[in-house]
Design a protein around this motif. Sequence first.
Motif, PDB file in Angstrom:
ATOM      1  N   LEU A   1       0.699  -1.040   0.059  1.00 23.27           N
ATOM      2  CA  LEU A   1      -0.028   0.049  -0.275  1.00 23.27           C
ATOM      3  C   LEU A   1       0.904   1.258   0.008  1.00 23.27           C
ATOM      4  O   LEU A   1       1.896   1.322   0.712  1.00 23.27           O
ATOM      5  CB  LEU A   1      -0.966  -0.020   1.363  1.00 23.27           C
ATOM      6  CG  LEU A   1      -1.915  -0.952   1.266  1.00 23.27           C
ATOM      7  CD1 LEU A   1      -2.682  -1.013   2.748  1.00 23.27           C
ATOM      8  CD2 LEU A   1      -2.897  -0.739   0.241  1.00 23.27           C
TER       9      LEU A   1
ATOM     10  N   TYR B   1      -7.523  -2.604   9.994  1.00 22.02           N
ATOM     11  CA  TYR B   1      -8.072  -1.726   8.844  1.00 22.02           C
ATOM     12  C   TYR B   1      -7.344  -1.932   7.374  1.00 22.02           C
ATOM     13  O   TYR B   1      -7.896  -2.022   6.514  1.00 22.02           O
ATOM     14  CB  TYR B   1      -7.815  -0.344   9.319  1.00 22.02           C
ATOM     15  CG  TYR B   1      -8.325   0.654   8.317  1.00 22.02           C
ATOM     16  CD1 TYR B   1      -9.347   0.802   8.007  1.00 22.02           C
ATOM     17  CD2 TYR B   1      -7.179   1.494   7.703  1.00 22.02           C
ATOM     18  CE1 TYR B   1      -9.754   1.860   6.870  1.00 22.02           C
ATOM     19  CE2 TYR B   1      -7.495   2.326   6.613  1.00 22.02           C
ATOM     20  CZ  TYR B   1      -8.793   2.491   6.336  1.00 22.02           C
ATOM     21  OH  TYR B   1      -9.103   3.506   5.411  1.00 22.02           O
TER      22      TYR B   1
ATOM     23  N   ASP C   1      -8.106  -4.966   5.598  1.00 20.06           N
ATOM     24  CA  ASP C   1      -9.381  -4.970   4.901  1.00 20.06           C
ATOM     25  C   ASP C   1      -9.425  -4.099   3.700  1.00 20.06           C
ATOM     26  O   ASP C   1     -10.360  -4.029   2.860  1.00 20.06           O
ATOM     27  CB  ASP C   1     -10.294  -4.415   5.906  1.00 20.06           C
ATOM     28  CG  ASP C   1     -10.683  -5.227   7.075  1.00 20.06           C
ATOM     29  OD1 ASP C   1     -10.370  -6.772   6.782  1.00 20.06           O
ATOM     30  OD2 ASP C   1     -11.421  -5.253   7.974  1.00 20.06           O
ATOM     31  N   GLN C   2      -8.271  -3.205   3.373  1.00 18.63           N
ATOM     32  CA  GLN C   2      -8.161  -2.450   2.187  1.00 18.63           C
ATOM     33  C   GLN C   2      -7.814  -3.127   1.114  1.00 18.63           C
ATOM     34  O   GLN C   2      -7.803  -2.928  -0.103  1.00 18.63           O
ATOM     35  CB  GLN C   2      -7.061  -1.096   2.274  1.00 18.63           C
ATOM     36  CG  GLN C   2      -7.452  -0.232   3.780  1.00 18.63           C
ATOM     37  CD  GLN C   2      -9.011   0.217   3.670  1.00 18.63           C
ATOM     38  OE1 GLN C   2      -9.400   0.811   2.717  1.00 18.63           O
ATOM     39  NE2 GLN C   2      -9.590  -0.287   4.608  1.00 18.63           N
TER      40      GLN C   2
END
Length: 199
Positions: free
Chosen positions: A23, A72, A75-76
Amino acid sequence: MKLYFAPMTCSLSPHIVLRELDLPFELIRVDNKTKRTADGLDFLSINPKGYVAALMLENGSVLTEGPALVQYLADQVPGNTLAPANGTWERVRLQEWLNFISTEIHSGCAPLFNADIPPPTQAIFKAKLFKRLDYLSQALAKQDYLMGRFGLADIYLFTVLSWLPLFNIEIDDWPVLASFMARIAARPSVRAAMAAEAA
């Protein structure tokens, strides 16, 4: 996203997760003593709790607390293998592990950072921590990773266990945990995160 971190803290855990998931993020160092960020801000204006990790999202929202942050992030990226899907029994098991690490290992280490605590009192905290390490050693003797395959709980556990040398605790006293640490440390994401934080 911006990850606010300080070296040798639990912010290493979401840092590794960001790299595992590939990410995009900006890494911003926080001075834990002055509460100033490397880009000149008052960290308390970002996280009034005053400690890392803090993750600032593109919309300006800030998320704190390691177990919440790593879930979090996982889950992206739908379909990744770091965390079971939300709403599954396996996800509840992951939350169980993350809570155990947070309350029993992470919090168990916290008093040991205080050099003013007298040695007899430190010995009490260490004895309790050693029981938890014995439990982890038994769990990891059965499989290489806490949930059977590498994931969020392993990353968080690695982060917290990496503090043990600061307290003169030898991980080699638990050979299973020493092997676990070596396995995690060999991952490219872990090596990259640790190198970036040491720079």
